[in-house]
Design a protein around this motif. Structure first.
Motif, mmCIF file in Angstrom:
data_model
loop_
_atom_site.group_PDB
_atom_site.id
_atom_site.type_symbol
_atom_site.label_atom_id
_atom_site.label_comp_id
_atom_site.label_asym_id
_atom_site.label_seq_id
_atom_site.Cartn_x
_atom_site.Cartn_y
_atom_site.Cartn_z
ATOM 1 N N GLY A 1 0.831 -1.199 0.000
ATOM 2 C CA GLY A 1 0.000 0.000 0.000
ATOM 3 C C GLY A 1 0.864 1.246 0.000
ATOM 4 N N THR A 2 0.374 2.274 -0.623
ATOM 5 C CA THR A 2 1.106 3.537 -0.687
ATOM 6 C C THR A 2 1.180 4.158 0.703
ATOM 7 O OG1 THR A 2 0.236 3.870 -2.894
ATOM 8 C CG2 THR A 2 1.218 5.772 -1.817
ATOM 9 N N GLY A 3 2.388 4.399 1.177
ATOM 10 C CA GLY A 3 2.576 5.000 2.488
ATOM 11 C C GLY A 3 2.547 4.008 3.634
ATOM 12 N N TYR A 4 2.261 2.741 3.368
ATOM 13 C CA TYR A 4 2.249 1.732 4.420
ATOM 14 C C TYR A 4 3.679 1.272 4.650
ATOM 15 C CZ TYR A 4 -2.840 1.162 3.848
ATOM 16 O OH TYR A 4 -4.194 1.346 3.794
ATOM 17 N N ARG A 5 4.115 1.247 5.903
ATOM 18 C CA ARG A 5 5.486 0.823 6.181
ATOM 19 C C ARG A 5 5.604 0.365 7.638
ATOM 20 N NH1 ARG A 5 5.208 6.183 5.858
ATOM 21 N NH2 ARG A 5 5.889 7.421 7.627
ATOM 22 N N VAL A 6 6.745 -0.246 7.921
ATOM 23 C CA VAL A 6 7.049 -0.713 9.271
ATOM 24 C C VAL A 6 8.471 -0.284 9.618
ATOM 25 C CG1 VAL A 6 7.841 -2.974 8.476
ATOM 26 C CG2 VAL A 6 7.045 -2.709 10.814
ATOM 27 N N GLN A 7 8.689 0.057 10.882
ATOM 28 C CA GLN A 7 10.012 0.416 11.386
ATOM 29 C C GLN A 7 10.244 -0.318 12.693
ATOM 30 O OE1 GLN A 7 9.536 4.670 11.809
ATOM 31 N NE2 GLN A 7 11.078 5.009 10.207
ATOM 32 N N ALA A 8 11.490 -0.711 12.925
ATOM 33 C CA ALA A 8 11.859 -1.320 14.203
ATOM 34 C C ALA A 8 12.205 -0.214 15.185
ATOM 35 C CB ALA A 8 13.034 -2.253 14.014
ATOM 36 N N LYS A 9 11.584 -0.241 16.342
ATOM 37 C CA LYS A 9 11.885 0.710 17.424
ATOM 38 C C LYS A 9 12.334 -0.115 18.627
ATOM 39 C CE LYS A 9 10.249 4.573 15.578
ATOM 40 N NZ LYS A 9 10.901 5.842 15.469
ATOM 41 N N GLY A 10 13.622 -0.484 18.644
ATOM 42 C CA GLY A 10 14.130 -1.366 19.695
ATOM 43 C C GLY A 10 13.575 -2.771 19.469
ATOM 44 N N GLN A 11 12.919 -3.319 20.474
ATOM 45 C CA GLN A 11 12.284 -4.636 20.351
ATOM 46 C C GLN A 11 10.887 -4.546 19.727
ATOM 47 O OE1 GLN A 11 13.634 -7.535 20.975
ATOM 48 N NE2 GLN A 11 15.518 -6.785 21.897
ATOM 49 N N ASN A 12 10.335 -3.348 19.668
ATOM 50 C CA ASN A 12 8.969 -3.158 19.201
ATOM 51 C C ASN A 12 8.939 -2.759 17.727
ATOM 52 O OD1 ASN A 12 8.251 -3.606 21.872
ATOM 53 N ND2 ASN A 12 8.261 -1.438 22.352
ATOM 54 N N LEU A 13 7.738 -2.748 17.164
ATOM 55 C CA LEU A 13 7.526 -2.335 15.779
ATOM 56 C C LEU A 13 6.612 -1.127 15.751
ATOM 57 C CD1 LEU A 13 6.829 -5.786 14.098
ATOM 58 C CD2 LEU A 13 8.940 -4.493 14.042
ATOM 59 N N PRO B 1 0.397 6.427 14.131
ATOM 60 C CA PRO B 1 1.205 5.210 13.995
ATOM 61 C C PRO B 1 0.779 4.175 15.034
ATOM 62 C CG PRO B 1 2.474 6.940 15.024
ATOM 63 C CD PRO B 1 1.162 7.556 14.622
ATOM 64 N N ILE B 2 0.935 2.910 14.704
ATOM 65 C CA ILE B 2 0.559 1.817 15.599
ATOM 66 C C ILE B 2 1.834 1.182 16.121
ATOM 67 C CG2 ILE B 2 -0.607 -0.398 15.767
ATOM 68 C CD1 ILE B 2 -2.353 0.563 13.401
ATOM 69 N N THR B 3 1.973 1.092 17.439
ATOM 70 C CA THR B 3 3.129 0.442 18.052
ATOM 71 C C THR B 3 2.725 -0.958 18.474
ATOM 72 O OG1 THR B 3 3.908 2.570 18.862
ATOM 73 C CG2 THR B 3 4.845 0.612 19.883
ATOM 74 N N PHE B 4 3.528 -1.939 18.064
ATOM 75 C CA PHE B 4 3.270 -3.338 18.404
ATOM 76 C C PHE B 4 4.423 -3.834 19.254
ATOM 77 C CE2 PHE B 4 2.979 -7.885 17.864
ATOM 78 C CZ PHE B 4 1.613 -8.105 17.853
ATOM 79 N N GLU B 5 4.129 -4.253 20.484
ATOM 80 C CA GLU B 5 5.172 -4.696 21.401
ATOM 81 C C GLU B 5 5.447 -6.183 21.204
ATOM 82 O OE1 GLU B 5 4.474 -3.594 25.427
ATOM 83 O OE2 GLU B 5 3.846 -1.565 24.880
ATOM 84 N N ALA B 6 6.707 -6.554 21.273
ATOM 85 C CA ALA B 6 7.111 -7.950 21.094
ATOM 86 C C ALA B 6 6.832 -8.728 22.373
ATOM 87 C CB ALA B 6 8.590 -8.031 20.756
ATOM 88 N N PRO B 7 6.051 -9.817 22.287
ATOM 89 C CA PRO B 7 5.862 -10.650 23.473
ATOM 90 C C PRO B 7 7.148 -11.403 23.818
ATOM 91 C CG PRO B 7 4.441 -11.384 21.663
ATOM 92 C CD PRO B 7 5.262 -10.247 21.168
ATOM 93 N N ALA B 8 7.203 -11.978 24.996
ATOM 94 C CA ALA B 8 8.387 -12.731 25.419
ATOM 95 C C ALA B 8 8.586 -13.934 24.504
ATOM 96 C CB ALA B 8 8.218 -13.201 26.861
#
Length: 178
Positions: free
Chosen positions: A91-103, A112-119
């Motif tokens: 999709g136009t403008g759709y992207r993902v970035q790594a922010k430490g352990q999270n996305l 923006p949507i932040t997704f936290e990495a489970p254990a």
């Protein structure tokens, strides 16, 4: 007899399997997993192989026989090789970035949507629109990938959204199609 359930499970070198009643713990180079086996199913271990047996041919025992064998096999593969699931963002403008352990996702919403990495789960971001979910538990890897896909499921008209790698989206014609 279950075709899958009666197959023996080979335990590779470097993997330690402990069977304590209905508890199974598998320890390998990538980590450790535990599982509780359902009541009628029994496990036995002898010189490098594990066999799964059922006491009778009742419906519940038959259904749990192959399932239990597959779950133990998945645990062994998980602690040796691990599992991964690829995701693509279209999709136009759709992207993902790594922010430490999270996305952090930009999926066409006003924020923006932040997704936290489970254990036990790791993320690998390749470029702005490819992502891999990695872990040792097959069920958890699939669940996390499904939750990420659920943030913006692919829509059928343009195919925009988060999809599994290689997934084919059934497209609709729209208003102009006759």
């Amino acid at each position: 007899m279950s075709r899958i359930g009666r197959l023996p499970i080979s335990v590779p070198a470097g993997v330690e399997v402990k069977i304590d009643g209905s508890e199974v713990s598998v320890k390998g180079p990538k980590g450790e997993l535990n599982h509780t086996v359902a009541a009628p199913i029994e496990l036995s271990q002898e010189d490098g192989t594990i066999t799964v047996t059922r006491p009778n041919d009742e419906r519940e025992s038959r259904s749990l026989h192959g399932l239990t064998r597959t779950l133990v096999q998945n645990m062994i593969v998980g602690v040796t090789d691990g599992y991964s699931k690829g995701l693509e963002i279209v999709g136009t403008g759709y992207r993902v970035q790594a922010k430490g352990q999270n996305l952090e996702f930009a999926l066409g919403y006003s924020h923006p949507i932040t997704f936290e990495a489970p254990a036990g789960i790791e993320f690998a971001v390749e470029g702005a629109n490819k992502l891999t979910v990695k872990g040792i538990d097959k069920q958890q890897v699939g669940h996390v990938a499904a939750k990420i896909r659920g943030l913006r499921a692919p829509e059928p008209y343009k195919g925009k959204g988060v999809r599994y790698a290689g997934e084919q989206i059934r497209r609709k014609a729209g208003k102009a199609g006759k």
